[in-house]
Design a protein around this motif. Structure first.
Motif, mmCIF file in Angstrom:
data_model
loop_
_atom_site.group_PDB
_atom_site.id
_atom_site.type_symbol
_atom_site.label_atom_id
_atom_site.label_comp_id
_atom_site.label_asym_id
_atom_site.label_seq_id
_atom_site.Cartn_x
_atom_site.Cartn_y
_atom_site.Cartn_z
ATOM 1 N N SER B 29 21.450 106.868 -7.708
ATOM 2 C CA SER B 29 20.386 106.547 -8.666
ATOM 3 C C SER B 29 20.109 105.050 -8.601
ATOM 4 N N CYS B 67 18.557 105.883 -14.524
ATOM 5 C CA CYS B 67 19.557 106.890 -14.146
ATOM 6 C C CYS B 67 18.895 108.108 -13.512
ATOM 7 N N ILE B 68 17.601 108.327 -13.797
ATOM 8 C CA ILE B 68 16.932 109.476 -13.172
ATOM 9 C C ILE B 68 15.776 109.030 -12.274
ATOM 10 N N VAL B 69 15.993 107.876 -11.624
ATOM 11 C CA VAL B 69 15.129 107.447 -10.526
ATOM 12 C C VAL B 69 16.069 107.301 -9.340
ATOM 13 N N LEU B 70 15.685 107.822 -8.184
ATOM 14 C CA LEU B 70 16.513 107.592 -6.989
ATOM 15 C C LEU B 70 16.239 106.166 -6.506
#
Lengths: 296, 184
Positions: B29, B67-70
């Motif tokens: 992440s 946290c929820i972005v690569l």
């Protein structure tokens, strides 16, 4: 998070080929607000993640030739909320601004919300009320279906992991029309609908109702298009008694479950209240009034 | 884990106005890379599933949960983290007002709140209380409640509008305690 290979194709064809060649071991990534959480928590497995945000046509939001709205599958809630062509599609904006908080709306897409196929998805009753058509690409070609036929059950849809949602086409809006979406949650923001409803009303020149659509969310395995109750509105002059009657009819179509967030009886009662409210709001909006439940 | 791990990818991005080149695995992440590889540890890991907002950063000016972005998704994009909010050691008015308004207790949620509040005030310099609460709905605080936070954002909005430069408080801790006592 489990290891995977990342792909960022530049065209729909390239994405569909990747999807087919990875033999069911891939997952499509748009906003990632559901998919990345599912991957991290081992609720889903993928050897390949195919990011669709680099495909230009999927991020487009535009008025169609017939005056409707075309929404690429990678259009985010934020993009929708600040777009001029989408502004008249108020029910969808009602939904987009309460899907998570701002951080989620910056990333989450309407297409992803539909493909995740949760019965409680906020955008789906709005899409049903606005008469959306779904276009999706598969290895054998492009297919279309009505949004009411797209989801087939909780977490399931007609693409069955083999297709790529390309766009949503919303019908042109009538000159005197209004729409609304509302949900019930036990708190003010940041929760999943216990029950929800979407409504669209179009008035004829004589003030009678020419077109009506009502949709129910979170009270069945998929969102429900309440066709019969909506048809009972057609040709009628709007009144409190009429709306009351139609809302009661719509609530009988709800087939909710009992769970920790609400009982069957509570959800049926909520459905009645929410249909009544969204019909009232849609009528006020058709009359040109600005009705806003949240700052936009 | 079956098979060999996919190769690391080379990513170029701009963070707080500086160019960064880094290698990362596709599964990492943005938050992991910021904290573990780039030593930008201001963004905090709270829930790690997109609910709490402690990891909020700005991606091309829009607040996102890192946290929820690569990390591979930020190739060529522009990021602002909490480390980029202060200007050469001078606190941003939002930071100063959080300090003066005692808008934090344990502090884990604070970087996320400040980054989200910055995004709001950049877009809407004079928001109503309702607009502030709505914009910060994606940030959770488990210590203070939200009143001091909202009041501090209002104070920052007024200060930015008035165009005054933030004053450095010589004894912030003492002031915090005094204010906390006054408010109890």
């Amino acid at each position: 998070m489990q290891a995977f290979t990342y792909h960022a194709p530049r065209s729909v064809n390239e994405a569909v080929e990747l999807l087919a060649s990875t033999d069911g071991k891939s997952v499509l990534l748009a906003g990632g607000t559901d998919v990345l959480v599912q991957l991290r928590e081992n609720l889903r497995h993928a050897d390949h993640v195919i990011d669709i945000k680099q495909i230009p046509e999927l991020t487009q939001l535009k008025t169609t030739a017939d005056g409707g709205l075309s929404l690429g599958s990678a259009v985010t809630c934020s993009q929708l909320l600040h777009s001029e062509p989408a502004a008249p599609y108020v029910a969808l904006l009602d939904a987009a601004q309460i899907i998570g908080g701002w951080q989620i709306q910056s990333r989450a897409t309407i297409g992803g919300n539909l493909c995740n196929s949760s019965p409680a998805a906020d955008s789906v009753p709005a899409l049903l009320a606005l008469g959306a058509e779904v276009e999706y690409a598969t290895p054998t070609g492009t297919q279309t279906c009505c949004v009411s036929e797209f989801c087939t059950g909780p977490g399931k849809n007609v693409m069955n992991g083999q297709g790529l949602l390309v766009s949503l086409k919303l019908l042109p809006l009538g000159p005197t029309s209004g729409s609304a979406y509302e949900r019930f949650i036990p708190r003010y923001e940041m929760d999943i609908a216990v029950a929800s409803a979407g409504a669209y009303i179009e008035l004829a020149d004589d003030g009678t109702i020419a077109t009506a659509r009502i949709a129910l969310g979170a009270v069945g395995p998929k969102a429900i298009l309440a066709t019969q109750p909506a048809d009972a509105l057609i040709g009628q002059t709007p009144s409190d008694e009429l709306i009351e009657d139609v809302a009661r009819q719509a609530a009988t179509l709800a087939t909710p479950i009992n769970d920790m967030r609400g009982t069957i009886e509570f959800r049926q009662q909520l459905t009645y209240v929410l249909v009544k409210r969204t019909l009232h709001t849609a009528l006020l909006r058709a009359a040109g009034q600005v009705v806003s439940h949240h700052p936009r | 884990m079956p098979g060999k791990a996919p190769a690391k990818m080379a990513i170029s991005t701009t963070i707080n106005g500086q160019n960064y080149d880094f290698l990362c695995e596709p599964r990492q992440s943005l938050l992991e890379v910021l904290r573990d590889s780039l030593q930008l540890t201001g963004a905090k890991e709270g829930c790690n599933n997109g609910n709490c907002g402690a990891c909020t950063v700005l991606l091309d000016g829009e607040p996102v949960n890192s946290c929820i972005v690569l990390a591979v998704e930020v190739q060529g994009r522009e990021l602002t983290t909490i480390e980029g909010i202060a200007n050469r050691g001078e606190l941003h008015p939002i930071q100063q007002c959080f300090l003066e308004g005692a808008a934090l207790q344990c502090g884990i949620c604070t970087p996320g709140f400040i980054v989200a509040a910055k995004a709001l005030l950049d877009k809407k310099p004079n928001p109503s209380e309702e607009e502030i609460r709505f914009a910060l709905a994606g940030n959770l605080c488990r210590c203070t409640g939200y009143d001091k936070i909202v009041r501090s954002v209002q104070a920052a909005s007024e200060r930015i509008q008035a165009g005054s430069t933030p004053k450095q408080n010589p004894q912030p801790n003492q002031t915090n305690q005094q204010q906390a006592q006054q408010q109890q």
